[in-house]
Design an enzyme around this catalytic site. Sequence first.
Site, PDB file in Angstrom:
ATOM      1  N   GLN A   1       0.694  -1.233  -0.041  1.00  0.00           N
ATOM      2  CA  GLN A   1       0.001  -0.033   0.120  1.00  0.00           C
ATOM      3  C   GLN A   1       0.946   1.122  -0.073  1.00  0.00           C
ATOM      4  OE1 GLN A   1      -2.373   0.125   3.697  1.00  0.00           O
ATOM      5  NE2 GLN A   1      -3.623   1.979   2.880  1.00  0.00           N
ATOM      6  N   GLY A   2       0.786   2.231  -1.059  1.00  0.00           N
ATOM      7  CA  GLY A   2       1.762   3.175  -1.196  1.00  0.00           C
ATOM      8  C   GLY A   2       0.786   4.554  -1.224  1.00  0.00           C
TER       9      GLY A   2
ATOM     10  N   SER B   1       1.137   6.909   2.375  1.00  0.00           N
ATOM     11  CA  SER B   1       1.721   7.574   3.263  1.00  0.00           C
ATOM     12  C   SER B   1       2.797   8.319   2.647  1.00  0.00           C
ATOM     13  CB  SER B   1       2.271   7.263   4.556  1.00  0.00           C
ATOM     14  OG  SER B   1       0.919   6.790   5.276  1.00  0.00           O
TER      15      SER B   1
ATOM     16  N   SER C   1       4.529  -1.414   4.214  1.00  0.00           N
ATOM     17  CA  SER C   1       4.965  -3.017   4.465  1.00  0.00           C
ATOM     18  C   SER C   1       4.630  -3.880   3.213  1.00  0.00           C
ATOM     19  CB  SER C   1       3.694  -3.509   5.400  1.00  0.00           C
ATOM     20  OG  SER C   1       3.328  -2.814   6.503  1.00  0.00           O
TER      21      SER C   1
ATOM     22  N   GLU D   1      -9.599  -0.831   6.316  1.00  0.00           N
ATOM     23  CA  GLU D   1      -8.319  -1.276   7.133  1.00  0.00           C
ATOM     24  C   GLU D   1      -8.956  -1.496   8.464  1.00  0.00           C
ATOM     25  OE1 GLU D   1      -5.642   1.923   6.801  1.00  0.00           O
ATOM     26  OE2 GLU D   1      -4.032   0.625   7.533  1.00  0.00           O
TER      27      GLU D   1
ATOM     28  N   GLU E   1      -4.506  10.580  18.335  1.00  0.00           N
ATOM     29  CA  GLU E   1      -4.889  12.016  18.291  1.00  0.00           C
ATOM     30  C   GLU E   1      -5.769  11.967  17.146  1.00  0.00           C
ATOM     31  OE1 GLU E   1      -1.728  10.556  18.492  1.00  0.00           O
ATOM     32  OE2 GLU E   1      -1.657  11.282  20.588  1.00  0.00           O
TER      33      GLU E   1
END
Lengths: 362, 380
Positions: free
Chosen positions: B123-124, B126, B158, B241, B361
């Site tokens: 998964q690309g 971030s 990952s 997710e 957060e």
Amino acid sequence: MNFDLTDDQREIQRTARALLTARSSFASVRAVAESPARTYDTALWEELIGLGWAGIAIPETYGGQGLGLLELAVVAEQLGWAATPSRWLSNALAAQLVLGAGSERQREQLLPELAVGRETATVGIARDGVAELVPDADSARWIVLVERGQAIVHDARGGGVAIEPRETIDPTRRYARVTVHASGAGAGRLLDGPLEAGLDRAEVVLAAELTGLAQRALELTVAYVQERRQFGTPIGAFQAVSHRAAQQLLETEGARSAIWFAAWAADAEPEALPRAAAMAKAAAADAGRHVTAAAIQLHGGIGFTWEADVHWLYKRAQLDAALLGSASEHRRRIARLAAAAADAAAPGVSADAEAAAGRGHA
Amino acid sequence: MDLTFSDAERAFRDELRGWIAANHPGAEPEGEEASFAWRVAWQRALAGGGWAAVSWPPEYGGRGATLVESAIFNEELARARAPQPANVLGLLLGGPTLMVHGSDEQRERFLPGIVSADEIWCQGFSEPDAGSDLAALKTRAVKVDGGWRVTGQKVWTSFAHHATWCMLVARSDAEAAKHKGLTYFLMDMREPGITVRPLRQITGAAEFNELFLEEVWIPDENVIGAVGNGWAVALTTLMNERAGLAFGLQVALKVLLDELTAAAVARGLLDDPSVAERLGDLHMRCEILRLTAYRGLTAQMKYGQPGPEGSLTKWMWSDTNQRATELAVELIGPEALATDSRWSFELLRARGNTIEGGTTEILRNIVAERVLGLPRLGRT
């Protein structure tokens, strides 16, 4: 698998919310709390009886509505939400204790009157024959005192106990000290069923009221921080404020999950009740105290005044959290039950663990 | 309310338990390569038994499991201490995203390889400057004849060094508004111009990678959804997710707490009231996580989407898991901090729990804004 209230349970919830919104506003709570005698609203009590809610979770054979502990918990949460001054809770706690821990004969004798509010009862934890703070002991006919693994039902008119009203920080509920006379004259009757089952049922009801207190504190806070403006913006936009409100939701919903499960388990999977009840009481005691404290904080200076209503919730949460075992006691009990369960899963390690998993305060 | 499993659900669970008992992959081998090969073999075994893509519809090679059965699947895997399948990102995120936004050709081309683990997915999303603020991503996709050339940098990827396909979100229109100029691509990891650099974590292990992209070729047919619609497609991926993983994570936490309880009993520590209290607290939190996850599941079954409970479970889990590892180190003593102790690894790994998959957060922001309806700074 369906972890939600049924339509009928939602209907009870709506009915209770509507009734209490109309009849138990903060103005009326304040009126009772500020009156010298803390006199409860008799007409409201009659209305609760009229709805069958004094005996909502008492089986029909004993004159009740025959619904489950979950329905009772739904009503208890709403009365907590409104911080209603009423004998309803103390009577419900005692009735559930008798239902769980009384013999058949004792249930037949006591429950029909409690179910229709003809008489009321209450429960207290005693040490050396003295229970310091027993809710509504000054008006109850029957006072169940729990000490050293035994529950004894005293007739308040039988002369066996002395009842002295006591002021607490929670003026929305009446409390009294109950002292058993040393002479033994007018001695009470021992409940001869399983005490643990009765206490567990009562703890779930108390936990439900605590969750209602937390829910109301959350709602008041969310409304206030949207309306209150500082630095040109509603303070709810500041993350220092909004994150604490999110924490309030987390704790309130967590306690609600624990209570719903424990109340369901009480009737459907009684073997799961001891652990579930301890978790419900501990989680709700935490939520009740933390969420109402956060409500005072997030209301700022106003929250610390007698004029604002958040303190009624905070004060009642403190008392509720302390009744029928503190959160710390229930946590230790959860750990003992977890250790016993691990032993049961690996037989032969220790036969004493199960026996040792009993309650600390009883 | 009924918190018992139906006969069909019990039958599903029992069949799965029997199957896992007969096909358990055993203990994880030493070394990253060996460990990954072990998980690929495990997924192939699962696929052989029809268990690899339990929640997928049968026409895509799945078992058509209900939400409850999917929860049971994850619970049972964790209870048996069996690993997640190697292609977890393809199974959990990639496949479901294609089912919603992919074309028939794309579904036909990609779904079988996900189930069989013949093609591993990564998964690309971030980037160094686009973490919680994902839509700020800068990786550029430039339109060329028949496809796109992509240049930029991704992080926290990952399985990148094992992957054949990367779910890539890139900026295809530099002029458009922040959320509007994005496109969702499937990037072939064998194309030239891709550099994968392992990212060493505080545990010393490298679960994640950095991804450097230099004019990487992506053909037009590998656009998922439409050009410029990447944000909506990415949200589908993000919604999936952890949706099913929460149940597995809860059971893994329960297993850890039971081990910790046994360790405390063996050392006679349960007689210490403060220890008993903290252990009891963790068991309580773990159970509330389970119950709240099931409440969320019920809401999803009833209303088609997760209720407010859905936002809370990841927050509860990560917080409780950290507390559990901290107590473990305290109870077991200094030897828990030796690197050959599993607890030292658990302690360090747990620090990532409140960051990965949405920081606590950000989760608090989501709860405050979307559940409580509180205003957002700068938008009042």
